[in-house]
Design an enzyme around this catalytic site. Structure first.
Site, short mmCIF file in Angstrom:
data_model
loop_
_atom_site.label_atom_id
_atom_site.label_comp_id
_atom_site.label_asym_id
_atom_site.label_seq_id
_atom_site.Cartn_x
_atom_site.Cartn_y
_atom_site.Cartn_z
N HIS A 216 29.04 -74.31 -32.26
CA HIS A 216 29.93 -74.22 -31.23
C HIS A 216 30.57 -75.68 -30.89
O HIS A 216 31.70 -76.06 -30.82
CB HIS A 216 29.39 -73.47 -30.18
CG HIS A 216 29.72 -72.19 -29.91
ND1 HIS A 216 28.91 -71.16 -30.77
CD2 HIS A 216 30.59 -71.64 -29.10
CE1 HIS A 216 29.30 -69.99 -30.35
NE2 HIS A 216 30.38 -70.08 -29.44
N HIS A 263 21.46 -74.13 -26.69
CA HIS A 263 21.15 -75.29 -27.38
C HIS A 263 20.65 -76.12 -26.80
O HIS A 263 20.72 -76.39 -25.40
CB HIS A 263 22.40 -75.74 -27.99
CG HIS A 263 23.02 -75.05 -29.33
ND1 HIS A 263 22.22 -74.95 -30.45
CD2 HIS A 263 24.03 -74.15 -29.13
CE1 HIS A 263 23.11 -74.12 -31.32
NE2 HIS A 263 24.37 -73.59 -30.61
#
Length: 449
Positions: A216, A263
């Site tokens: 992303h 993350h």
């Protein structure tokens, strides 16, 4: 000296991977696990029922109980692959103990919600959490959607139909390389997702994938940066506007991945830097690649074989996960768009404006222009969604039949490489091809292009 630098670097890397930093950022943004509220309300219940704690020492006792609960949860979560959240029985017990008076309402200032999408591999829908800042929740949901399929299937085609096919083709090339290299790197490094607890999983869809680097963050860096580099000088607009848009877009996507609990800080930094490195290496070759795709007589054969070969290589890196399917989907889309660009050039469809017309002037925003763009977009997306639905319905049973794999459980069938690779490649290759050829062809014939 060198040893000290190496030790300090390793310590810094470990610190940036600490899930406590992710959990701290989530708390700052108003995201809290339900168990935190339950511990507070249970603590109030213990005090109310006459626990022998002094007023000054009561808080320490409650904190010790909370810490013990967290330790128990961490032990139960050991061994869960890729940081996936375990199903904690303590949550069920906490829900039974939640029947306390107004003290619980004081703790639960936010609304209780679940992750928006379940995990596509395990079917896990995740655990409830509290949102105390709905504005930030909506903002980061927008940021994370800028790296999801719905955004891609709307953004790239819309740029082709309504803005500049030249720019869109090059953006797709960058996107394919960035996402492919990012997904392959994940399966090589095999870094698990941040542990939960302490992290709250606001999103579950990608929870089974590995974490390093954040793809992303890679796409959220590559698309706006490449968009600025390709369009500045080709289109007339203020430099400050282009730079500001790129920075805001990039920061929003990167921070959203930490907010979502997907993350660590190191994952996001690695994705950002890796993306810039890919742009630096492949950026100068964009013109050559696009010209080859459009004009070389052997381009269709090379496009299909190259993208398919890259897909076969990526599928040998690890066991089945959503990242493998996403990789095949990205490669299929890139191959379809590249093939369509070759056919368009042969037929003179969606021709690029001559160099003498550059730089291009943005059109005046009128109601008729906005309506025309909206109509193109609506009709184009309908064609693409119908294409995807038809190809899915046809491809999965056909591929299962060819390889003798039962198709009654689609999710289980797709865990076979023989099904997942051709299914994703064919379906999204067709979608990519139709986005750059069929949709402009139809729009041109009905007078909308």
């Amino acid at each position: 000296m060198a040893g000290g630098i190496k030790t300090g670097f390793v310590r810094l890397m470990n610190n940036l991977q600490d899930p406590q930093h992710v959990a701290h950022f989530q708390r700052l943004c108003g995201v809290r696990g339900v168990e935190a509220r339950d511990r507070l309300s249970n603590g109030a219940s213990w005090l109310r029922h006459g626990d022998n704690v002094s007023q000054n020492g009561g808080g320490d006792g409650i904190r010790r109980r909370a810490a013990e609960t967290e330790t128990d949860q961490e032990k139960r979560n050991n061994g869960v692959a890729n940081g996936a959240a375990a199903r904690e029985t303590v949550n069920d017990r906490a829900r039974d103990e939640r029947r306390v008076d107004g003290s619980e309402q004081d703790c639960a200032r936010g609304s209780t919600v679940k992750p928006v999408r379940r995990n596509s591999l395990t079917g896990d829908v995740g655990q409830e959490f509290l949102i105390e800042n709905k504005l930030l929740y909506c903002l980061f949901m927008l940021g994370t959607e800028l790296g999801n399929e719905l955004f891609y299937i709307c953004f790239f085609p819309n740029f082709m139909w309504n803005v500049d096919a030249f720019v869109s083709r090059r953006l797709v090339v960058v996107w394919v390389w960035v996402m492919y290299l990012g997904q392959c790197t994940k399966d090589v490094v095999r870094r698990p997702r941040p542990a939960s607890p302490p992290v709250v999983k606001v999103e579950m869809f990608y929870n089974s994938e590995y974490s390093m680097p954040s793809t992303h963050a890679m796409s959220g860096t590559a698309i706006p940066v490449s968009l600025f580099l390709i369009t500045y000088g080709r289109w007339e607009y203020p430099l400050l506007l282009g730079v500001s848009l790129a920075i805001v877009w990039c920061v929003l996507v990167c921070l959203s991945r930490i907010y979502m609990g997907m993350h660590s800080i190191l994952d996001v930094i690695a994705g950002f830097l890796f993306s810039l490195l890919i742009i630096l290496i492949f950026g100068p070759a964009l013109d050559t690649i696009d010209t080859f795709n459009q004009t070389h007589p052997y381009a269709p054969v090379l496009i299909i074989s190259l993208h398919l070969g890259l897909g076969l290589f990526s599928f040998t890196l690890d066991t089945w996960s959503t990242s493998r399917g996403d990789t095949a989907q990205i490669l299929g889309s890139g191959a379809g768009i590249a093939l369509a660009s070759h056919l368009n050039h042969s037929l003179g469809l969606l021709s690029d404006p001559p160099v003498s017309m550059l730089p291009l002037q943005p059109p005046a925003f009128t109601l008729s222009m906005i309506g025309l763009c909206a109509l193109r977009f609506l009709l184009g997306v309908i064609i693409l969604l119908v294409t995807r639905a038809i190809m899915k319905a046809l491809t999965i049973p056909l591929v299962c039949w060819v390889f003798g794999i039962p198709s009654n459980d689609v999710r289980k069938a797709r865990q076979h490489m023989e099904v997942e690779l051709p299914y994703r490649y064919i379906v999204y290759g067709t979608v990519g091809f139709n986005s750059l050829f069929l949709v402009p062809f139809v729009l041109a014939h009905i007078g909308l292009l």
